[in-house]
Design a protein around this motif. Structure first.
Motif, PDB file in Angstrom:
ATOM      1  N   VAL A  88      39.987  17.850  25.763  1.00  9.20           N
ATOM      2  CA  VAL A  88      39.762  17.549  27.174  1.00  9.20           C
ATOM      3  C   VAL A  88      38.031  18.003  27.346  1.00  9.20           C
ATOM      4  CG1 VAL A  88      39.771  17.977  29.753  1.00  9.20           C
ATOM      5  CG2 VAL A  88      42.021  17.675  28.146  1.00  9.20           C
ATOM      6  N   TYR A  89      37.758  19.143  26.829  1.00  5.13           N
ATOM      7  CA  TYR A  89      36.416  19.329  27.002  1.00  5.13           C
ATOM      8  C   TYR A  89      35.664  18.413  26.106  1.00  5.13           C
ATOM      9  CZ  TYR A  89      32.048  22.194  27.137  1.00  5.13           C
ATOM     10  OH  TYR A  89      30.749  22.552  27.101  1.00  5.13           O
ATOM     11  N   LEU A  90      35.851  17.931  24.920  1.00  5.22           N
ATOM     12  CA  LEU A  90      35.070  17.235  24.212  1.00  5.22           C
ATOM     13  C   LEU A  90      34.772  15.716  24.817  1.00  5.22           C
ATOM     14  CD1 LEU A  90      36.187  17.879  20.371  1.00  5.22           C
ATOM     15  CD2 LEU A  90      34.014  18.372  21.424  1.00  5.22           C
ATOM     16  N   ALA A  91      36.099  15.294  25.496  1.00  3.44           N
ATOM     17  CA  ALA A  91      36.128  14.079  26.187  1.00  3.44           C
ATOM     18  C   ALA A  91      35.090  14.207  27.376  1.00  3.44           C
ATOM     19  CB  ALA A  91      37.513  13.786  26.668  1.00  3.44           C
ATOM     20  N   THR A 112      44.362  23.985  22.479  1.00  2.62           N
ATOM     21  CA  THR A 112      44.004  22.636  21.754  1.00  2.62           C
ATOM     22  C   THR A 112      43.643  21.691  22.736  1.00  2.62           C
ATOM     23  OG1 THR A 112      45.447  23.504  20.038  1.00  2.62           O
ATOM     24  CG2 THR A 112      45.004  21.068  20.035  1.00  2.62           C
ATOM     25  N   ASN A 113      44.563  21.750  23.874  1.00  2.90           N
ATOM     26  CA  ASN A 113      44.460  20.607  24.886  1.00  2.90           C
ATOM     27  C   ASN A 113      43.054  20.840  25.492  1.00  2.90           C
ATOM     28  OD1 ASN A 113      47.001  19.463  24.380  1.00  2.90           O
ATOM     29  ND2 ASN A 113      48.060  20.882  25.927  1.00  2.90           N
ATOM     30  N   GLY A 117      49.107  14.649  31.751  1.00  6.76           N
ATOM     31  CA  GLY A 117      50.276  14.871  30.764  1.00  6.76           C
ATOM     32  C   GLY A 117      49.997  15.907  29.947  1.00  6.76           C
ATOM     33  N   LEU A 118      49.188  16.887  30.136  1.00  8.81           N
ATOM     34  CA  LEU A 118      48.631  17.782  29.327  1.00  8.81           C
ATOM     35  C   LEU A 118      48.941  19.384  30.058  1.00  8.81           C
ATOM     36  CD1 LEU A 118      45.563  16.307  27.838  1.00  8.81           C
ATOM     37  CD2 LEU A 118      47.749  16.578  26.412  1.00  8.81           C
ATOM     38  N   VAL A 133      41.657   9.942  27.099  1.00  6.49           N
ATOM     39  CA  VAL A 133      41.904  11.285  27.378  1.00  6.49           C
ATOM     40  C   VAL A 133      41.874  11.474  28.909  1.00  6.49           C
ATOM     41  CG1 VAL A 133      41.192  13.701  27.169  1.00  6.49           C
ATOM     42  CG2 VAL A 133      41.146  12.000  25.261  1.00  6.49           C
ATOM     43  N   LEU A 134      40.987  10.860  29.373  1.00 11.75           N
ATOM     44  CA  LEU A 134      40.576  11.270  30.858  1.00 11.75           C
ATOM     45  C   LEU A 134      41.072  10.345  32.002  1.00 11.75           C
ATOM     46  CD1 LEU A 134      37.133  13.006  30.478  1.00 11.75           C
ATOM     47  CD2 LEU A 134      39.394  14.269  30.741  1.00 11.75           C
ATOM     48  N   GLY A 135      41.577   9.118  31.634  1.00 14.45           N
ATOM     49  CA  GLY A 135      41.841   7.877  32.227  1.00 14.45           C
ATOM     50  C   GLY A 135      42.532   8.219  33.291  1.00 14.45           C
TER      51      GLY A 135
END
Length: 483
Positions: free
Chosen positions: A475-478, A470-471, A463-464, A408-410
């Motif tokens: 991202v927050y969970l990641a 939803t995005n 890319g979000l 997700v964050l790479g």
């Protein structure tokens, strides 16, 4: 004089001799119950020691326990092997080696019955000095005993737990309960308006007899009466024992089986809502003692047992006080000086339906883990303090956490590393500000247009669209995966 042989001859106790037949003339002076693996500090000579073998986990555990009894001059050991399928062989051997008479207690016999009957037997053979309590005092309930003591002493009396809980009273309030309990637990001198006498030994949470008024002018007879009342109060304290239904239920919880059937056997209706309370300390028996005390005084239905290595209580949520976690925290802080070394953690899960108890147990386990990450020696954590994202991520392996974070964050992590920027932090503050640019900009001490530019740039890299809910969740969970 009461000897070990006398106890074997009491038909209602149905005690069975398992060893030490040549030692039955030992004098019994009192009765004491314990589930501590090493009860050395609480033992005294001449005691009949009761144990439900909760401390016994496997071969070899009995040696230290029985050696402590022998050093103290214990008269005999009475053990119930209901939870372990009988008296363990190593306990029988240890008692033979250390010359401790071993009596087996029937699994359906309550320790409270044994304590009551033995105390009566001791009282029947005691020559009471003049001026002390009448012989029938040993048969009275705690409130009745306290009223008798208050009448004989001519002063108001209370039974006070080290947590600050007033166990019983003669009808008057004790507004200084918590300060008195704290002073008593610390061994400090109590104010001159009260006399505090320890009531019973061997329990994690101490109890005391508190007498009001100017006790400095008491006669020797009054001091003797107070000491006897305190001793009788101590004898009322016996370890809580599981019923067979409770044992069966906790076997199901720890293993497998039909929960609905197990709860029904324990007498709980299918529509019962349940809270789960777990207690963890460095000593298993200590945790059970504390849990019993923390739930005492509330009109709640409770099933007690163990879940894994923790002491567990399943509590009917009907009537559960909303301030229980805060009250439990205050109680533990009050009694903390009297507790054995080590941390004391309490986690609360639920409420849940009976069919959802396993989920509530998991919630309570995660609450314990949150408490373990805090610096305080005592921590009480209710499930309400656990964010849903913590529970969602709790079962994810470290490898999967790392993979998800990278997936997700790479691109954002790589950009920050190359540009020596901190877009990851900006995104986190933005999301924790409920996606409000104005609030996030204020928190970061930047202009709101700068904040919008950074969020737009971060969205391009990922890319979000970071304004999409939803995005934002993904991202927050990641971000939270690494804490």
């Amino acid at each position: 004089m009461t000897v070990v042989k006398t106890l074997l001859e009491l038909p209602e106790l149905r005690l069975r001799l398992r060893g030490g037949g040549d030692l039955l003339d030992r004098r019994v002076t009192r009765v004491y119950g314990t589930e501590l693996p090493d009860p050395s500090r609480y033992l005294s000579a001449g005691e009949l020691v009761l144990t439900g073998l909760l401390w016994w986990r496997g071969p070899g555990d009995a040696e230290a326990f029985v050696a402590a009894l022998a050093r103290a001059g214990t008269a005999a050991l009475a053990a119930s092997g209901a939870d372990s399928g009988g008296i363990p062989d190593d306990l029988i051997e240890a008692c033979e080696r250390h010359r401790i008479p071993l009596l087996e207690v029937p699994p359906d016999l309550s320790f409270a019955v044994i304590v009551e009957r033995v105390v009566l037997e001791l009282a029947a053979h005691r020559e009471a000095p003049p001026g002390r309590l009448p012989a029938h005092a040993v048969e009275l309930s705690l409130p009745e005993l306290l009223r008798l003591g208050a009448t004989e002493l001519g002063v108001p009396c209370w039974i006070l737990a080290g947590t600050g809980r007033v166990v019983a009273s003669t009808g008057l309030l004790l507004p200084e309960a918590e300060p008195l309990a704290a002073a008593f637990s610390m061994g400090a001198e109590v104010d001159s308006r009260h006399t505090v006498l320890p009531a019973g030994e061997g329990c994690t949470v101490p109890w005391a007899l508190v007498a009001g008024g100017d006790t400095a002018r008491w006669t020797a007879e009054q001091h003797e009466i107070a000491a006897e009342v305190a001793a009788l109060i101590g004898r009322r304290r016996t370890p809580a024992r599981q019923t067979e239904a409770e044992r069966s239920l906790f076997r199901v919880l720890n293993g497998g089986g039909d929960l609905a059937e197990a709860f029904a056997a324990a007498g709980w209706a299918p529509d019962t809502s349940v809270r789960v309370v777990l207690t963890r300390t460095e000593g298993d028996a200590v945790a059970g003692d504390l849990l019993d005390e923390l739930l005492a005084g509330y009109p709640l239905r409770v099933l007690r047992g163990r879940f894994g290595d923790d002491s567990c209580a399943l509590v009917a949520a009907d009537g559960w006080p909303s301030d229980w976690p805060a009250a439990a925290g205050r109680a533990l802080s009050t009694v903390e000086p009297a507790l054995p070394p080590g941390r004391v953690l309490v986690g609360v899960g639920g409420p849940a339906a009976l069919t959802g108890v396993r989920g509530a147990l998991e919630e309570a386990v995660h609450a314990l883990e949150i408490g373990a990450n805090r610096e305080d020696r005592v921590a009480v954590v209710p499930g309400e303090e656990i964010g849903v994202h913590r529970l969602v991520l709790a079962g994810v392996s470290d490898e999967l956490r790392a993979a998800l974070r990278r997936r997700v964050l790479g691109p954002l992590l790589d950009y920050d590393a190359a540009q020596h920027s901190d877009l990851v932090h900006t995104v986190r503050v933005f999301l924790e500000s409920s996606g409000s640019p104005a609030v996030a900009a204020k928190a970061l001490h930047i202009h709101v247009n700068t904040l919008r530019y950074r969020i737009g740039r971060a969205g391009e890299l990922l890319g979000l669209d970071l304004t999409d809910f939803t995005n934002q969740v993904d991202v927050y969970l990641a971000l939270r995966i690494s804490g």
